[in-house]
Design a protein around this motif. Sequence first.
Motif, mmCIF file in Angstrom:
data_model
loop_
_atom_site.group_PDB
_atom_site.id
_atom_site.type_symbol
_atom_site.label_atom_id
_atom_site.label_comp_id
_atom_site.label_asym_id
_atom_site.label_seq_id
_atom_site.Cartn_x
_atom_site.Cartn_y
_atom_site.Cartn_z
ATOM 1 N N SER A 176 -9.423 5.052 10.153
ATOM 2 C CA SER A 176 -9.542 3.749 9.505
ATOM 3 C C SER A 176 -10.866 3.067 9.789
ATOM 4 N N ARG A 217 -14.942 2.325 9.478
ATOM 5 C CA ARG A 217 -15.778 2.265 8.286
ATOM 6 C C ARG A 217 -16.853 3.348 8.302
ATOM 7 N N LYS A 262 -11.965 4.273 -7.175
ATOM 8 C CA LYS A 262 -12.674 3.257 -7.970
ATOM 9 C C LYS A 262 -12.026 3.072 -9.332
ATOM 10 N N ALA A 275 0.819 -1.213 0.000
ATOM 11 C CA ALA A 275 0.000 0.000 0.000
ATOM 12 C C ALA A 275 0.851 1.260 0.000
ATOM 13 N N ILE A 305 -9.307 -0.102 -6.675
ATOM 14 C CA ILE A 305 -9.000 -0.349 -5.261
ATOM 15 C C ILE A 305 -10.301 -0.357 -4.467
ATOM 16 N N THR A 306 -10.606 -1.474 -3.834
ATOM 17 C CA THR A 306 -11.837 -1.606 -3.046
ATOM 18 C C THR A 306 -11.571 -2.037 -1.609
ATOM 19 N N ASP A 307 -10.349 -2.412 -1.303
ATOM 20 C CA ASP A 307 -9.979 -2.859 0.038
ATOM 21 C C ASP A 307 -9.548 -1.657 0.872
ATOM 22 N N PRO A 308 -10.216 -1.400 2.011
ATOM 23 C CA PRO A 308 -9.835 -0.242 2.831
ATOM 24 C C PRO A 308 -8.394 -0.307 3.320
ATOM 25 N N ASP A 309 -7.846 -1.522 3.442
ATOM 26 C CA ASP A 309 -6.450 -1.641 3.858
ATOM 27 C C ASP A 309 -5.484 -1.165 2.779
ATOM 28 N N LEU A 310 -6.009 -0.985 1.560
ATOM 29 C CA LEU A 310 -5.173 -0.516 0.447
ATOM 30 C C LEU A 310 -5.548 0.900 0.016
ATOM 31 N N ASP A 361 -14.233 5.263 3.553
ATOM 32 C CA ASP A 361 -15.462 5.161 2.761
ATOM 33 C C ASP A 361 -16.103 6.507 2.453
ATOM 34 N N LEU A 363 -11.777 5.254 -0.663
ATOM 35 C CA LEU A 363 -12.190 4.272 -1.664
ATOM 36 C C LEU A 363 -13.077 4.851 -2.768
#
Length: 400
Positions: free
Chosen positions: A286, A288, A204, A153, A208-213, A368, A200
């Motif tokens: 971090s 959601r 799009k 990341a 990238i859809t993973d919050p960790d990334l 998000d 995120l």
Amino acid sequence: MRQAEIIDVRRWSAKLRDTLAMTKLFVMVSGCTMMTIVLLVLAGIGAERGDHRPMSPLKGVAMTMSAGFFGDMLKMEIPYYDGGGSRQGGSFSPAAAGAFLLQLLTHVNPYDPRSLLAAELPGMRGDQANVLYSGSGASPGDAPVDLLPGASAISPAPESPAPTPAPSAPPSGQSGTGAAPGAGEKLVFIYHSHNRESYLPELKSKGITDPDLAYDAEVNVGLVGKRLQERLEDKGIGTAHSTTDYPSEIKGFNYAKSYAYSRGTVQEALAMHPKARLILDIHRDSLRRERTTATIGGVDYAQIYFVIGKKNPHWEQNSKLAEQLHAILEKNLPGLSKGVYGKSTHGNAEYNQSLSPHNLLVEIGGPDNTLEELYRATDALAAAVAELLAGAVPAGNPQP
């Protein structure tokens, strides 16, 4: 007749012994209860003198207990209380009590092996915090979450790193602040220790859809800082903004040392702008979406909260400033600010705030949130900063 009298005396003697035993047990339980109450009161008094928020540590203890644990405690004293009638078995058992005490003392949950790993491995456990000033927008368990991203990341930008305009060459070994001194004094300085924290909805197009990334060299929290700078300057408040991309500028970049890198940025800014009244390290949380968004007047806002590093020996000064800014936000848009949190035992817990009593870490939104939601929150923050600075004093020289 004589034998009957002897038997009767024995019976009354047994009853007397039972009564004495029950009395002894009652006195012991009462004494333990009284001692517990006294210890809690003393702990509250000590916390009040040290942290100015006596109930925060006690709330932390209470939140580690489950509702079932409390229910079973009540059931022991109230025979007709069934604890809600929805649970099977009991929580108040030797195993449950032992697990609770172990978790309270060591932060290790014996029923969750991850907690044991989290105590030893960097990034497995977020920096724990306690509430210094609670906001109406806060919910139970809303403590800040700041996790270490994976190596994939955070990596140097391929060929075109985020721009870092600098009016003059920075001192040897230091990265530039990216803050150009314009006409007039700079009263606010904005920077980003974790400058690649991103969102995120804005990633799009990159798949990238993973919050960790949710990290990016160009579309990141720096846009929020830029928006804040623009709104403050619209209000006539001179503002400098660092856009330094540390992963690209620091050879052998290590994310865990982010605050060491940004410390040089703050020191340089204090030297360049000695009359600065407010220093803001803008971050993205971090948590959601449901924990980082507030709907106010039918409009969605990314929520804001402030973090104070209590390893800074002068953290009370930073805390009072954060509380003033939080109070203004609470007055203008109730529910936007989640309050002020203090960190003291894990992670950095200093956040360069020892350099100035007017240095604050600000979390705006989460992975998000959209830029529109972030910008609405940033505009409200700009208005609060303008109101605050009406009676502020200069940040001054770095503290020892």
